[in-house]
Structures are given as C-alpha cells and as structure tokens.
Design a protein around this motif. Structure first.
Motif, PDB file in Angstrom:
ATOM      1  N   ASP A 362       0.809  -1.220   0.000  1.00  0.00           N
ATOM      2  CA  ASP A 362       0.000   0.000   0.000  1.00  0.00           C
ATOM      3  C   ASP A 362       0.840   1.267   0.000  1.00  0.00           C
ATOM      4  OD1 ASP A 362       1.048  -0.143   2.524  1.00  0.00           O
ATOM      5  OD2 ASP A 362      -0.879  -0.181   3.579  1.00  0.00           O
ATOM      6  N   GLY A 363       2.161   1.119  -0.107  1.00  0.00           N
ATOM      7  CA  GLY A 363       3.021   2.291  -0.162  1.00  0.00           C
ATOM      8  C   GLY A 363       3.582   2.717   1.175  1.00  0.00           C
ATOM      9  N   HIS A 364       3.066   2.149   2.281  1.00  0.00           N
ATOM     10  CA  HIS A 364       3.632   2.475   3.586  1.00  0.00           C
ATOM     11  C   HIS A 364       5.031   1.853   3.697  1.00  0.00           C
ATOM     12  CE1 HIS A 364      -0.420   3.742   4.562  1.00  0.00           C
ATOM     13  NE2 HIS A 364       0.042   4.267   5.683  1.00  0.00           N
ATOM     14  N   PRO A 365       5.874   2.406   4.548  1.00  0.00           N
ATOM     15  CA  PRO A 365       7.213   1.826   4.723  1.00  0.00           C
ATOM     16  C   PRO A 365       7.128   0.344   5.052  1.00  0.00           C
ATOM     17  CG  PRO A 365       7.063   3.929   5.854  1.00  0.00           C
ATOM     18  CD  PRO A 365       5.676   3.597   5.383  1.00  0.00           C
ATOM     19  N   ILE A 366       8.000  -0.433   4.445  1.00  0.00           N
ATOM     20  CA  ILE A 366       7.929  -1.884   4.574  1.00  0.00           C
ATOM     21  C   ILE A 366       8.647  -2.377   5.824  1.00  0.00           C
ATOM     22  CG2 ILE A 366       8.582  -4.072   3.476  1.00  0.00           C
ATOM     23  CD1 ILE A 366       8.233  -2.589   0.782  1.00  0.00           C
ATOM     24  N   ASP A 367       9.849  -1.904   6.040  1.00  0.00           N
ATOM     25  CA  ASP A 367      10.643  -2.405   7.162  1.00  0.00           C
ATOM     26  C   ASP A 367      11.115  -1.289   8.085  1.00  0.00           C
ATOM     27  OD1 ASP A 367      12.331  -1.264   5.358  1.00  0.00           O
ATOM     28  OD2 ASP A 367      13.532  -3.057   4.986  1.00  0.00           O
ATOM     29  N   MET A 368      10.422  -0.137   8.044  1.00  0.00           N
ATOM     30  CA  MET A 368      10.752   0.976   8.933  1.00  0.00           C
ATOM     31  C   MET A 368       9.460   1.587   9.443  1.00  0.00           C
ATOM     32  SD  MET A 368      13.881   2.831   6.850  1.00  0.00           S
ATOM     33  CE  MET A 368      13.032   2.736   5.279  1.00  0.00           C
ATOM     34  N   ARG A 369       9.523   2.204  10.592  1.00  0.00           N
ATOM     35  CA  ARG A 369       8.345   2.835  11.158  1.00  0.00           C
ATOM     36  C   ARG A 369       8.080   4.169  10.472  1.00  0.00           C
ATOM     37  NH1 ARG A 369       9.235   3.280  17.461  1.00  0.00           N
ATOM     38  NH2 ARG A 369      11.214   4.101  16.659  1.00  0.00           N
ATOM     39  N   VAL A 370       6.809   4.529  10.381  1.00  0.00           N
ATOM     40  CA  VAL A 370       6.447   5.846   9.878  1.00  0.00           C
ATOM     41  C   VAL A 370       6.903   6.895  10.894  1.00  0.00           C
ATOM     42  CG1 VAL A 370       4.532   7.382   9.270  1.00  0.00           C
ATOM     43  CG2 VAL A 370       4.483   4.973   8.587  1.00  0.00           C
ATOM     44  N   ALA A 371       7.532   7.945  10.414  1.00  0.00           N
ATOM     45  CA  ALA A 371       8.015   8.992  11.298  1.00  0.00           C
ATOM     46  C   ALA A 371       6.825   9.781  11.815  1.00  0.00           C
ATOM     47  CB  ALA A 371       8.988   9.913  10.561  1.00  0.00           C
ATOM     48  N   ALA A 372       6.452   9.561  13.062  1.00  0.00           N
ATOM     49  CA  ALA A 372       5.259  10.192  13.630  1.00  0.00           C
ATOM     50  C   ALA A 372       5.595  11.140  14.767  1.00  0.00           C
ATOM     51  CB  ALA A 372       4.284   9.128  14.133  1.00  0.00           C
ATOM     52  N   GLN A 373       6.808  11.067  15.283  1.00  0.00           N
ATOM     53  CA  GLN A 373       7.194  11.895  16.416  1.00  0.00           C
ATOM     54  C   GLN A 373       8.023  13.086  15.932  1.00  0.00           C
ATOM     55  OE1 GLN A 373       6.088  11.336  19.465  1.00  0.00           O
ATOM     56  NE2 GLN A 373       4.990   9.520  18.737  1.00  0.00           N
ATOM     57  N   PRO A 374       7.771  14.268  16.495  1.00  0.00           N
ATOM     58  CA  PRO A 374       8.579  15.445  16.104  1.00  0.00           C
ATOM     59  C   PRO A 374      10.019  15.262  16.579  1.00  0.00           C
ATOM     60  CG  PRO A 374       7.180  15.963  17.982  1.00  0.00           C
ATOM     61  CD  PRO A 374       6.749  14.603  17.494  1.00  0.00           C
ATOM     62  N   THR A 375      10.940  15.790  15.823  1.00  0.00           N
ATOM     63  CA  THR A 375      12.353  15.722  16.207  1.00  0.00           C
ATOM     64  C   THR A 375      12.906  17.116  16.333  1.00  0.00           C
ATOM     65  OG1 THR A 375      13.013  15.596  13.875  1.00  0.00           O
ATOM     66  CG2 THR A 375      12.690  13.515  15.029  1.00  0.00           C
TER      67      THR A 375
END
Length: 375
Positions: A362-375
């Motif tokens: 579906d286009g979401h990252p396959i083997d990494m987490r979606v970056a959801a936290q601010p840095t």
C-alpha cells in the motif's frame, strides 16, 4: 608570495605528451575549451617543490643550480597555467577537498570534467555540421542488439492491463527486499519487459536513420541501454541468463546455468536479488550514444537514462502486482564477464529486479516505522 601545487590536477599521456588537466578550472559553456597543459620533466620536478605552501625564495634555495629569477618566471607561468595556486585562488579547491573528502579523485574528475558542456541547441547549421562529422565516421550503430544463434523464448503479447490509478501506483511504489516463494507469472514478466524496455514507436531521425522511442526518455532517442534478464522463478521460462530482444519481444539464452548462487555472488549476497523472480542487468552500448554525442558529458546522459529506465521499471512492476527493487551494488567486472561483455564497448550500469512481494503493497514503509514523532 606563497604558492602551492594545484590539488585538482589529473595527469595522463596524450599523443606522446604528458599533460596535466585542472578539472576544477572554470570553463565556458559557449565554446569548447581545452584546459590540458603539456608539461616536461623539469616542470614536474619544479611542481614537486610546491607540495605545500612555500615562498619562492625557499624554492630557489632548494635549487641552488638554478637562477632565482628563472624560478620566479617559471612559477608565474605555472600560476598563469593553473598548475600553481595562490592562497586566494585555492579557496575553491580547499572547499572541494573538505566537502568531497569521502570520495576519490575519480569521482571529482568525472563530475567536474563533464560540467559546462557546449550545447548546439536548435541551430540548424551546427546540427548539420555535427551530423556530417558523425556520418563521416561510418553508418549509425544498429538500434537493436540480438543474438541470432541463441535459443529463444518468445514472450506473449497478451500484456496485463495496467489500469491502476496512476496516483495509486506512484504511492504504492516501494523498494521490496523480501519476496514470497511464488513464481512470477509469464504475463507479468512479459508486461514489465515490454513497457519498460521495448519500443513503443519509431521516428525518422533523417541523417541518423530510424530511432526507437520507449516509455522512458533517452538522450537524442539513442536508447543505448540494453537489458539482460536473469530468470530465477518465472512460470513457463527455464531459469537462466537471457538477453531481452526488444525488437522481437523475446528472451535470447546466454547461460542456462545462471541461478541463485550466481546472483548471490554478483549482487554481494543481497537477499532481494537472490530471492526475486527475476533480475535485470542494465548495460550501455557506448557507441550508440557516442556516435552522435561526442562530449564526455554524454556519460552523464547515459547514467541518467539508466535511472529513467529504473523508475519506469519500478512503476510498471508495481502496476503489474510485483514488488520491484534496484541497486547499484554489484560486481561490475564479474557481471560483464557473465554477460560476455568486454566492459568497454558495452558496460554494466544497474541491477533491477522484481518478485511477488511478501510485505505490504500500500506504499507504507515496509521495514521501517512511519516517522510520527517530532524531532
């Protein structure tokens, strides 16, 4: 005044002369310029004295048998020729040394040596002159390569309908590294090869003859990129190494012993390549491009053309229900040997492949987490 030998010099023999070329020197994009300087042994010996910043008086003291005035005159001539730098003139090369510290001289020479090429544009007279030079060297190279004596697999032209919404295909494109143990269908392979590498139309290029047009852009429609297919797990096609004949839409067998162990070696053991349904080695037939385009910048164009094809391959594979990947990590010389190429007239550029994806599509990252936290 302190001077230092120019750091961005490359030396080579040319027609019996030894020349030094400063690849960082400014060049015109209006007129072809040659910034190579012929040097002799005495000049090289003098340049060795300027390994690091040093004033002319100190150099003259190191060379007691030479008149200090002649040392100064020679140094001024070398500054004029760009072989010695003043501190002010060295700022750009120091910046290069700092920013490109992790890359070798070869990378620097390639990039800067192919900058600021002259482009003849739409000037009809210049185009005719360039065509006359090309034609004087002989007829244009063939636009198709084939192995007429090789066993052949004729691919079906019952292509899959690529009717997925284009936006959805773009969003779904991801590099897949893990594949299911399920064969790629013959129609999927046929569809991907056709829409990524076969001609869609032909054009009359006048002096340059008939040229093909693919779904990817190619400089001057030269389309110098060839595709070799390593079949690993495809329904209806025996494993082996093949050349894709775009004119006949067929696979020409080169090596029937090609298998996963071969890919393991050639791809540095990358799991995605070993377990794919098929891999594609992209090569460049250099003369096909160099026949028309004779400036070294053409090498950049060839690399860009390979990238265009890689992206088209990824999108078509995604639309056909496959998981694509691409990598520049492969053993160049061993790949060329496996393909039966000399690495000069035709050279390896890129490794692509595809299989039945094991991860999300579906286009979401396959083997990494979606970056959801601010840095």
């Amino acid at each position: 005044m302190k001077l230092r030998r120019t750091r961005s010099l490359v030396g080579y023999w040319h027609e019996g002369d030894f020349v030094l070329e400063d690849y960082l020197a400014a060049k015109s994009s209006d007129v072809d310029e040659d910034n190579a300087v012929v040097v002799d042994r005495q000049t090289l010996a003098l340049l060795e004295e300027f390994e690091d910043w040093i004033d002319l008086e100190s150099v003259a003291e190191r060379l007691p048998g030479i008149d200090p005035v002649s040392v100064r005159d020679a140094a001024e001539a070398l500054v004029e020729a760009g072989l010695l730098r003043t501190p002010e003139a060295a700022e750009r090369e120091d910046l290069l040394a700092a920013e490109w510290a992790n890359w070798s001289q070869e990378a620097r020479f390639f990039h800067f040596g192919t900058k600021d090429a002259v482009y003849i544009g739409d000037d009809l007279e210049h185009r005719r002159e360039a065509a006359a030079v090309a034609l004087a060297a002989g007829p244009p190279p063939a636009i198709f390569k084939s192995y007429p004596d090789a066993p052949r697999v004729r691919l079906p032209r019952a292509f899959l309908p690529l009717r997925e919404d284009f936006t959805e295909v773009l969003l779904a494109r991801r590099t897949h590294r893990i594949f299911r143990e399920e064969a790629v269908s013959l129609r999927q392979l046929s569809t991907v090869l056709h829409f990524a590498f076969a001609p869609m139309y032909f054009v009359d290029a006048v002096e340059y003859g008939t040229l093909q047009m693919r779904t990817s852009p190619g400089g001057g429609a030269r389309h110098e990129i060839e595709c070799y297919v390593g079949v690993l797990d495809v329904e209806g096609v025996a494993p082996g190494l093949y050349h894709y004949n775009g004119e006949q839409h067929s696979l020409e067998l080169i090596d029937a012993s090609f298998d996963q162990s071969t890919v393991d070696r050639l791809s540095f053991g990358q799991e995605m390549a070993i377990n794919a349904g098929f891999v594609c080695f992209l090569t460049a037939l250099v003369k096909r491009a160099a026949y028309k385009y004779r400036h070294p910048r053409t090498l950049r164009m060839i690399m860009l053309d390979a990238g265009h094809l890689g992206q088209t391959f990824d999108l078509v594979s995604t639309a056909a229900g496959l998981g694509p990947f691409q990598t520049a990590a492969f053993r160049d010389s061993e790949v060329e040997a496996a393909l039966g190429l000399d690495g000069i007239t035709e050279t390896a550029l890129y490794l692509l492949g595809a299989g039945r994806p094991a991860g999300p599509t579906d286009g979401h990252p396959i083997d990494m987490r979606v970056a959801a936290q601010p840095t």
